[in-house]
Design a protein around this motif. Structure first.
Motif, PDB file in Angstrom:
ATOM      1  N   LEU A 252       0.882  -1.181   0.182  1.00  0.00           N
ATOM      2  CA  LEU A 252       0.065  -0.091  -0.020  1.00  0.00           C
ATOM      3  C   LEU A 252       1.048   1.392  -0.030  1.00  0.00           C
ATOM      4  CD1 LEU A 252      -2.797  -1.000   2.382  1.00  0.00           C
ATOM      5  CD2 LEU A 252      -3.044  -0.324  -0.078  1.00  0.00           C
ATOM      6  N   THR A 287      -1.114   8.951   7.191  1.00  0.00           N
ATOM      7  CA  THR A 287      -2.305   8.241   7.178  1.00  0.00           C
ATOM      8  C   THR A 287      -2.781   8.202   8.783  1.00  0.00           C
ATOM      9  OG1 THR A 287      -1.776   7.188   4.832  1.00  0.00           O
ATOM     10  CG2 THR A 287      -3.320   6.185   6.519  1.00  0.00           C
ATOM     11  N   ASP A 302      -7.186   2.332   3.106  1.00  0.00           N
ATOM     12  CA  ASP A 302      -5.993   2.707   3.820  1.00  0.00           C
ATOM     13  C   ASP A 302      -5.886   2.839   5.275  1.00  0.00           C
ATOM     14  OD1 ASP A 302      -4.912   2.498   1.250  1.00  0.00           O
ATOM     15  OD2 ASP A 302      -4.157   4.552   1.058  1.00  0.00           O
TER      16      ASP A 302
END
Ligand code: HEM
Length: 397
Positions: A252, A287, A302
């Motif tokens: 990712l 994130t 995510d």
């Protein structure tokens, strides 16, 4: 024997297998943290061939899939230090990788902008290669990394491939130009992704293996992840592709370079971290960061993986600039696996890592203050420049 060929042999034999212990150390850390560790299942004919039956390249691929080989090759680009023999010349014809060097020389300049960042085409090529290979899993009869995404109308027709049309057209152009030199569409797609990755500043130089066969039949639907999938679905889907939960985290990280177009069209161009076009660890930290810059656009999928108890510790382990090399190594190993999904004959592949451009281990943005303004939502006019990887002029308002 040409000097470039000699050096290539030395590079491949000596350096690409160096430091296998470091991979082990990272996986031991992840295992101690409760993570799944890297993916280790074998693929293709390596599942049933005995060690005695393996070619040298077959052994190298097997070691990488098992998590003990080195998936990166940081120096073999130097093997062409005398220049690349002209395409079609006898010197080029006796070097299987020479055509790939020509292809790389054409691809690389098309994938970066004036700021040195990788551009929209580079990002799309990385995604395209994942989508070509990702239609394989252990329960399907799809053939994975087989070129079908560009050899059929998959690219243009299926919703999960929205936004990949330009990249598909580009690989069709490259394939048409070089097919008479024996390259398959499936290899062109995977090679383009690996060139795109290494030209992104800080991106890994992932070892490249050629020899995939083309299949002009569209892959099955429903085997690619969606941006609203929960962690269970994503982890199960990747497990069926032989990829561990920690492997998903490493992969990712490709969103470190990306800019979404289609999930929220009103925010088209918003990147997944504050350094679009740069292959750094900011994506992992931002994130997790509730105070990330305004234009950082986080995919729900995510966030689900970043915060899931099975993957959170590994995610956090990459959320630090000092994790760049361990993440690059993990990404490279997991990406080689992706690039081989559904490929039946791995033992007969040829390594052409030496054709890849050099990696770029450091990067200073020439327009950092303008990039910061863009990320704070104060410079919408820079969107297209960022798509192209170009410098944002200091006087742009
Ligand atoms: C849970 C798994 C994944 C999901 C749900 C997902 C989803 C997405 C979505 C929705 C986009 C935005 C597309 C757009 O709006 O243009 C995107 C972009 C991207 N993805 Fe993923 N992805 C996943 C895994 C991966 C993997 C494994 C790779 C590479 C190995 C990858 C590479 C990329 C890249 C490079 C982009 C940027 C494309 C561009 O800027 O045109 N993704 N992804």
């Amino acid at each position: 024997m040409r000097a470039s060929f000699l050096l290539a042999v030395v590079c491949t034999a000596g350096f690409t297998t160096a430091f296998p212990g470091m991979d082990k150390t990272m996986s031991e850390i992840q295992a101690r943290q409760g993570g799944s560790g890297p993916s280790t299942a074998l693929l293709g004919d390596l599942v049933h061939l005995s060690d005695r039956q393996l070619t040298r390249t077959g052994r190298e691929i097997k070691a990488i899939l098992r998590g003990t080989g080195n998936p990166q090759d940081l120096i073999s680009h130097a093997s062409y230090f005398l220049g690349t023999p002209p395409l079609g010349s006898w010197l080029c014809n006796i070097d299987t990788c020479c055509v790939w060097k020509h292809i790389a020389d054409e691809m690389a300049p098309a994938l970066t902008g004036t700021a040195g960042r990788c551009n929209d085409l580079a990002r799309a090529l990385i995604r395209l290669a994942f989508h070509d290979a990702g239609t394989w899993d252990i329960h399907s009869d799809g053939t994975g990394a087989d070129g079908s995404i560009a050899l059929t109308d998959e690219c243009d027709r299926t919703p999960e491939n929205r936004g990949l049309g330009t990249a598909c057209d580009q690989v069709r152009t490259w394939h048409a130009k070089y097919a008479s030199h024996g390259v398959s569409m499936a290899d062109v797609i995977q090679f383009a992704a690996q060139v795109a990755t290494v030209v992104c500043p800080l991106g890994p130089r992932i070892r490249f293996f050629a020899g995939r066969k083309d299949v002009a039949v569209a892959g099955p639907r429903g085997l690619l992840p969606g941006p609203f999938d929960d962690a269970d679905r994503i982890i199960d889907m990747f497990a069926n592709k032989t990829i561990s939960a920690d492997g998903v985290v490493a992969l990712l990280g490709a969103h470190s370079a990306s800019q979404q177009h289609s999930i929220d069209v009103d925010r088209a161009g918003d990147p997944q971290d504050s350094t679009p076009g740069v292959w750094d660890t900011e994506y992992f930290s931002e994130t997790l960061d509730d105070d990330a810059p305004a234009r950082v656009f986080k995919f729900q999928s995510d966030l689900n993986i970043a915060n899931d108890p099975r993957t959170h510790a590994t995610w956090r382990s990459y959320a630090d600039p000092s994790a760049q090399s361990s993440w690059n190594k993990a990404y490279a190993a997991e990406y080689i696996r992706v690039s081989l999904l559904g490929v039946p004959e791995l033992n007969s592949m040829t390594e052409c890592s030496r054709a890849l451009p050099p990696s770029r281990g450091s990067f200073d943005a020439p327009d950092q203050s303008q990039l910061d303004r863009f990320m704070q939502g104060l410079l919408d006019t820079a969107t297209d420049l960022l798509f192209n990887g170009d410098v944002i002029p200091a006087d742009l308002q």
